[in-house]
Design a protein around this motif. Sequence first.
Motif, PDB file in Angstrom:
ATOM      1  N   ASP A  66       0.814  -1.213   0.000  1.00  0.00           N
ATOM      2  CA  ASP A  66       0.000   0.000   0.000  1.00  0.00           C
ATOM      3  C   ASP A  66       0.849   1.264   0.000  1.00  0.00           C
ATOM      4  O   ASP A  66       0.335   2.360   0.162  1.00  0.00           O
ATOM      5  N   GLY A  67       2.147   1.107  -0.175  1.00  0.00           N
ATOM      6  CA  GLY A  67       3.057   2.246  -0.102  1.00  0.00           C
ATOM      7  C   GLY A  67       3.185   2.982  -1.431  1.00  0.00           C
ATOM      8  O   GLY A  67       2.369   2.809  -2.345  1.00  0.00           O
ATOM      9  N   GLU A  68       4.230   3.778  -1.523  1.00  0.00           N
ATOM     10  CA  GLU A  68       4.429   4.652  -2.685  1.00  0.00           C
ATOM     11  C   GLU A  68       5.294   3.997  -3.755  1.00  0.00           C
ATOM     12  O   GLU A  68       5.743   4.656  -4.689  1.00  0.00           O
ATOM     13  N   GLY A  69       5.555   2.706  -3.591  1.00  0.00           N
ATOM     14  CA  GLY A  69       6.410   2.021  -4.568  1.00  0.00           C
ATOM     15  C   GLY A  69       5.756   1.915  -5.932  1.00  0.00           C
ATOM     16  O   GLY A  69       4.593   2.276  -6.114  1.00  0.00           O
ATOM     17  N   MET A 114      10.106  -1.258  -4.068  1.00  0.00           N
ATOM     18  CA  MET A 114       9.227  -1.679  -2.966  1.00  0.00           C
ATOM     19  C   MET A 114       9.319  -0.718  -1.790  1.00  0.00           C
ATOM     20  O   MET A 114       8.346  -0.438  -1.113  1.00  0.00           O
ATOM     21  N   ILE A 115      10.538  -0.245  -1.534  1.00  0.00           N
ATOM     22  CA  ILE A 115      10.776   0.608  -0.364  1.00  0.00           C
ATOM     23  C   ILE A 115      11.424   1.904  -0.864  1.00  0.00           C
ATOM     24  O   ILE A 115      12.650   2.003  -0.963  1.00  0.00           O
ATOM     25  N   PRO A 116      10.596   2.902  -1.220  1.00  0.00           N
ATOM     26  CA  PRO A 116      11.137   4.113  -1.858  1.00  0.00           C
ATOM     27  C   PRO A 116      12.217   4.795  -1.023  1.00  0.00           C
ATOM     28  O   PRO A 116      13.166   5.379  -1.571  1.00  0.00           O
ATOM     29  N   GLU A 117      12.101   4.718   0.311  1.00  0.00           N
ATOM     30  CA  GLU A 117      13.097   5.413   1.141  1.00  0.00           C
ATOM     31  C   GLU A 117      14.471   4.738   1.089  1.00  0.00           C
ATOM     32  O   GLU A 117      15.448   5.266   1.598  1.00  0.00           O
ATOM     33  N   LEU A 118      14.559   3.557   0.476  1.00  0.00           N
ATOM     34  CA  LEU A 118      15.852   2.885   0.354  1.00  0.00           C
ATOM     35  C   LEU A 118      16.328   2.796  -1.102  1.00  0.00           C
ATOM     36  O   LEU A 118      17.085   1.907  -1.465  1.00  0.00           O
ATOM     37  N   VAL A 119      15.871   3.722  -1.922  1.00  0.00           N
ATOM     38  CA  VAL A 119      16.331   3.716  -3.316  1.00  0.00           C
ATOM     39  C   VAL A 119      17.794   4.164  -3.393  1.00  0.00           C
ATOM     40  O   VAL A 119      18.612   3.552  -4.063  1.00  0.00           O
ATOM     41  N   ARG A 174      23.273   1.895   6.679  1.00  0.00           N
ATOM     42  CA  ARG A 174      22.225   2.077   5.671  1.00  0.00           C
ATOM     43  C   ARG A 174      22.469   1.155   4.480  1.00  0.00           C
ATOM     44  O   ARG A 174      21.528   0.552   3.946  1.00  0.00           O
ATOM     45  N   ALA A 175      23.730   1.007   4.085  1.00  0.00           N
ATOM     46  CA  ALA A 175      24.031   0.111   2.960  1.00  0.00           C
ATOM     47  C   ALA A 175      23.771  -1.348   3.326  1.00  0.00           C
ATOM     48  O   ALA A 175      23.440  -2.161   2.453  1.00  0.00           O
ATOM     49  N   ALA A 176      23.907  -1.674   4.612  1.00  0.00           N
ATOM     50  CA  ALA A 176      23.709  -3.066   5.033  1.00  0.00           C
ATOM     51  C   ALA A 176      22.289  -3.543   4.723  1.00  0.00           C
ATOM     52  O   ALA A 176      22.060  -4.726   4.477  1.00  0.00           O
ATOM     53  N   HIS A 177      21.323  -2.630   4.734  1.00  0.00           N
ATOM     54  CA  HIS A 177      19.944  -2.969   4.375  1.00  0.00           C
ATOM     55  C   HIS A 177      19.836  -3.594   2.993  1.00  0.00           C
ATOM     56  O   HIS A 177      18.974  -4.419   2.739  1.00  0.00           O
ATOM     57  N   GLY A 178      20.673  -3.104   2.074  1.00  0.00           N
ATOM     58  CA  GLY A 178      20.409  -3.342   0.658  1.00  0.00           C
ATOM     59  C   GLY A 178      19.443  -2.304   0.150  1.00  0.00           C
ATOM     60  O   GLY A 178      18.850  -1.547   0.926  1.00  0.00           O
ATOM     61  N   THR A 179      19.302  -2.254  -1.172  1.00  0.00           N
ATOM     62  CA  THR A 179      18.420  -1.250  -1.755  1.00  0.00           C
ATOM     63  C   THR A 179      16.966  -1.679  -1.629  1.00  0.00           C
ATOM     64  O   THR A 179      16.680  -2.848  -1.393  1.00  0.00           O
ATOM     65  N   GLY A 180      16.067  -0.732  -1.826  1.00  0.00           N
ATOM     66  CA  GLY A 180      14.636  -1.019  -1.701  1.00  0.00           C
ATOM     67  C   GLY A 180      13.988  -1.416  -3.011  1.00  0.00           C
ATOM     68  O   GLY A 180      12.784  -1.262  -3.165  1.00  0.00           O
ATOM     69  N   PHE A 181      14.819  -1.910  -3.977  1.00  0.00           N
ATOM     70  CA  PHE A 181      14.210  -2.248  -5.284  1.00  0.00           C
ATOM     71  C   PHE A 181      14.822  -3.514  -5.879  1.00  0.00           C
ATOM     72  O   PHE A 181      15.929  -3.920  -5.506  1.00  0.00           O
ATOM     73  N   ASN A 182      14.058  -4.114  -6.773  1.00  0.00           N
ATOM     74  CA  ASN A 182      14.546  -5.207  -7.620  1.00  0.00           C
ATOM     75  C   ASN A 182      14.654  -4.679  -9.040  1.00  0.00           C
ATOM     76  O   ASN A 182      13.662  -4.192  -9.596  1.00  0.00           O
ATOM     77  N   ASN A 209       8.826   6.550 -18.849  1.00  0.00           N
ATOM     78  CA  ASN A 209       8.491   5.134 -19.040  1.00  0.00           C
ATOM     79  C   ASN A 209       7.118   4.808 -18.460  1.00  0.00           C
ATOM     80  O   ASN A 209       6.655   5.488 -17.544  1.00  0.00           O
ATOM     81  N   PRO A 210       6.508   3.708 -18.958  1.00  0.00           N
ATOM     82  CA  PRO A 210       5.255   3.252 -18.347  1.00  0.00           C
ATOM     83  C   PRO A 210       5.510   2.799 -16.917  1.00  0.00           C
ATOM     84  O   PRO A 210       6.472   2.059 -16.656  1.00  0.00           O
ATOM     85  N   GLN A 211       4.667   3.262 -16.006  1.00  0.00           N
ATOM     86  CA  GLN A 211       4.864   2.941 -14.589  1.00  0.00           C
ATOM     87  C   GLN A 211       3.513   2.573 -13.983  1.00  0.00           C
ATOM     88  O   GLN A 211       2.516   3.235 -14.238  1.00  0.00           O
ATOM     89  N   GLY A 212       3.516   1.486 -13.185  1.00  0.00           N
ATOM     90  CA  GLY A 212       2.289   1.065 -12.521  1.00  0.00           C
ATOM     91  C   GLY A 212       2.534   0.909 -11.034  1.00  0.00           C
ATOM     92  O   GLY A 212       3.639   1.146 -10.535  1.00  0.00           O
TER      93      GLY A 212
END
Lengths: 437, 160
Positions: free
Chosen positions: A237-240, A254-259, A295-303, A401-404
Amino acid sequence: MSELIELQDISLKAADMVEEGRVHKSLYSDPEIFEEELDKVFNNTWVFVGHESEVPDSGSFKTSFVGRHPVILTRDRKGNLHVLQNRCRHRGATVCEGRKGKTKALTCPYHGWGYGLDGSLRALPKPEEYDGVFDKKDMSLESLRFETYQGMVFATFKDDIEPLVDFLGGAKKWIDLFAKQGGGYPMKVLGEHRFNFPGNWKIQLENTTDAYHFPIVHKSFVSSLDDATADIFDFLDGEGFVEDLGHGHSVMVMIPELVDLEADLDQPIPARFEALAAELREEGKSEDEVKKLVRAAHGTGFNLNLFPNVSCSMAFFRVLRPVSVGETEIQHVALGGEGAPQAFNRKRMRLHEHFQGPMGFGTPDDGEAWERVQKGSQSGKDGWILVNRGMTRLRTSVDGNPQGAVCSETGMRGAYQQYKKMMAAGSTTNTAPAEEK
Amino acid sequence: MKSNTELLAKVTEFIGYEADLLDHKGYQEWLSLWTDSGLYIVPTDLNETDYLNTLNLALDDADMRRMRVARLINGESVSADSVGYTVRMMSRIRVLEASDDVVVARCAMTLNELRHGKLVTYPANIEYRLVPTDEGFLVDRKVVKLLHADGFLRTVSFIF
């Protein structure tokens, strides 16, 4: 009924089995289509074969595959990279076995032909019998064209293919963001998990851009997290979003704050990283560096899904290899920082073990779902797989780009349109070896 | 070779007991067999000994063991629910070191798993570091060295 009639048309080609919002289930189970895919897709595009950090020194090698073809990624004594076919020029035996390592030469075990790490034929027993037959310098291991981006090595059998940077296109920006995993140190491979599943490779390709499954399939993983971390993974339900980047590539944020792992460094240290922060402080790291590493230890918030065989998935590379129409091998490659504090790399490995690999808390449940897709796709004479989620709710991204929505199937549709384009093309290029059935 | 048959019998009994618990999903009781600092390790590299600084298939401290067990029994994991049974055979048990504080033993295991009607076999060497207590042994370290650790495994939703 119309679907049944369509299928009865024996001229229906794989490319026609991809429509805008659905794909035919035969794409998972038809052995002839699989052979065609190896030829038209894997022999005709850039395929990820490894990361430069896996061959760090002169003499380093790593075995890999381009589709069905065994290849070797090497670093020669001058420090140059090569991607070589793993096939002796004499009688065809592989000249290199094992996953990776260091060697002075690649020697065929059958008749002792010895090749340098650059592929050149250096020596062979009783060479005089070849006097006037061939010149040694013409008998190097056959090499593939390769190019690199952020240390990721891609090879191809298609000599006249566009440059890698053009193929990656809109994905480059995301690879650059992904490369910040090292917390200020160069990204480095720390190890890998390997597993296989009885299913078609495209089921894995789809999964990396499928956020919709996460809270269902990975409920047991989320339950194992502390509340704050579980909240981070509650992203539907987030902003991803999912964005089609072209050429079959897509990104699922998935996690915009970790882009961007180098932004927002003033955030407090989350509870689950307190122990890591304490270790880093003990090593004498400044508070700024501690925050950057944590912060880097998290990994990024995207695939980031790169068509056809690799994804930069939050904190690791997910690499697929099609073995047969109903079998796929997958590597989960753990990443850390070259020269980074050991505590940081240790934490990254522990997080990787938690979810990834055949014994992680996530992968076995993915595998179960994929196995069921393969099994279910055998049911019925006809049937389609839906990839139309969010199809009418697209917007245009800042990059045009197309974004959903994050749980849309925008990325899958992008991958399948690239697949359709490649499968609709004529036969293979003249440089790609013919596939053997 | 000097043999301590009484100790070997105790170690054999303990290893059989642990194996029986795992095959019959007595996971909570299994959790109680460990020292607080115990580690359950399934390495990817059979030649590696620095497990903390290496990527493993599993490296579970007490928290991770507890979470692994929770995942297997709480009904939320579709793969755990699909595991029928495992049957493991423990044999070739040998005591490598023994003192009042620690007993190190090694054995062979063949674990068979039935999943979706298919039989999958996992041969392994297992190394135990056991701590003797008044109530019997506690496991301080269990290292499961799968024969095909660096190959392409099937996914695992049980405990070795």
